[in-house]
Design an enzyme around this catalytic site. Structure first.
Site, short mmCIF file in Angstrom:
data_model
loop_
_atom_site.label_atom_id
_atom_site.label_comp_id
_atom_site.label_asym_id
_atom_site.label_seq_id
_atom_site.Cartn_x
_atom_site.Cartn_y
_atom_site.Cartn_z
N LYS A 91 18.08 -16.99 -2.45
CA LYS A 91 19.15 -16.48 -1.43
C LYS A 91 19.73 -15.28 -2.35
CE LYS A 91 22.62 -19.92 -3.02
NZ LYS A 91 23.35 -21.17 -2.78
N TYR A 132 42.87 6.71 -13.02
CA TYR A 132 44.03 6.31 -12.20
C TYR A 132 45.02 5.42 -12.74
CZ TYR A 132 40.89 8.00 -8.59
OH TYR A 132 40.06 8.74 -7.87
#
Length: 372
Positions: free
Chosen positions: A35, A268
């Site tokens: 999955k 940042y």
């Protein structure tokens, strides 16, 4: 130079891990769980490596395959069938709509049944042939599945439902198998055995953690997920401790190397400031590729045979690393974010998450490439 960033997937590692899981659970069939796009490794990449394709597609391919595949959604199962994958497919969450049932029959897909609504859909439809069902018994996970008290009645209803193939198969799922000292797993095994004693049908209990740490849970089928990809399900452990090989190497490249002065910040928010003169490297990967933005200062990457720490905030397309004042690294050099040289389990521990999340959250910007 190859495109970057990219996730290089080793076919040989996947095959080796499957073989090792067979040694660990020699009496069990293997339901390889693929999955979430094969845990980020590429659904068809994994199927091609450890599955059995149809005759036209399997010339020259690996044939020591898994006995079946476990998936979360019908769409995943249909991708495997379209890709030429034969053999048993099992929807671990079952079907969501009554209109899915004819599709299961057409494509020979097994389904888990875990809820009253699914029972009602089976009882009120007419199918061309019966569908193969696995009853999910809730022995303690308390997520999906029928309670121990509900199970006998559910079993009888399915036994008398003409749309359900016989025998009916039986399964449960562990809540704490990744905690080897937790007694809850044994309690779940005991509860499961009590309610299914004497019934026909295949049994499956063991996920990756059950397979590796609870040998008595290795029933007719095991359902390895993360272990198939060479990763341990237990925090603090490593797949290599079980002779498993990491199947994914997440790599990128340096796109800049720059001198950096003591007292200067980077990135940042001026989140990190250098304490001494050094050289910084800029790596072409960021949260836009699935590398976590919250990776803290000191999270390691692997460059030219050594670990170097991330500094500053991870941005959308880039992250920065402290190469050291005497570094000789140059633009274009390869950077491994995790893989054989740097275990994904260790990276996850630095970030405060689990390896499952790291490998499954890569975005489509990352090239996933199957290699020998």
């Amino acid at each position: 130079m190859k495109p970057f960033p990219r996730a290089e997937i080793s076919r040989c590692a996947l095959q080796s891990n499957l073989a090792q899981l067979r040694l660990i659970a020699p009496k069990s069939k293997i339901m390889a769980v693929v999955k979430a796009n094969g845990y980020g490794h590429g659904l068809l990449n994994v199927a091609e490596s450890v599955g059995v394709l149809n005759v036209a597609e399997s010339v020259g391919k690996y044939h020591g395959g898994a006995d079946g595949f476990g998936l979360a959604r019908l769409e995943e199962a249909l991708q495997l069938r379209a890709g030429g994958v034969e053999g048993k497919l099992l929807l671990l969450e079952g079907f969501f709509r009554q209109s899915d049932l004819p599709t299961l029959v057409t494509h020979n897909i097994d389904t888990v049944v875990h809820h009253e609504s699914q029972l009602q859909m089976l009882e009120t439809i007419k199918l061309d042939k019966p569908v193969t069902v696995w009853i999910k018994i809730d022995t303690g996970m308390h997520r999906i599945g029928f309670s121990l008290a509900q199970f006998p009645g559910v079993y009888e209803r399915l036994l008398h439902c003409p749309q359900v193939a016989k025998p009916i198969h039986l399964m449960t799922h562990f809540a704490c198998a990744d905690e080897p000292d937790n007694k809850m797993t044994q309690s779940q095994m005991d509860a499961f055995e009590r309610v299914i004693s004497g019934l026909d049908g295949d049994r499956t209990l063991a996920n990756s953690a059950g397979t590796l740490f609870w040998p008595s849970s290795q029933s007719d089928w095991i359902r390895p997920g993360i272990a198939l990809y060479g990763v341990s399900p237990v925090v603090g452990d490593r797949g290599v401790n079980h002779r498993l090989i990491p199947a994914m190497e997440l790599v990128s490249n340096l796109i800049a190397v720059r001198e950096h002065k003591a007292g200067d910040s980077v990135g940042y928010g001026a989140f990190w400031t250098a304490k001494k003169d050094t050289r910084l490297g800029v790596v072409a990967i960021g949260y836009g590729d699935g590398y976590p933005r919250n990776a803290p200062e000191g999270t390691p990457v692997w460059i030219n045979g050594r670990r170097v720490p991330i500094v500053g905030r991870v941005s959308m397309d880039m992250l920065t690393v402290d190469l050291g004042a005497d570094a000789q690294d140059k633009v274009g050099d390869s950077v491994q974010l995790w893989g054989k040289a740097l275990a994904v389990e260790e990276v996850a521990e630095h970030i405060g998450t689990i390896a499952y999340e790291l490998v499954t959250k890569l975005t489509p910007r990352v090239l996933v490439e199957l290699l020998d």
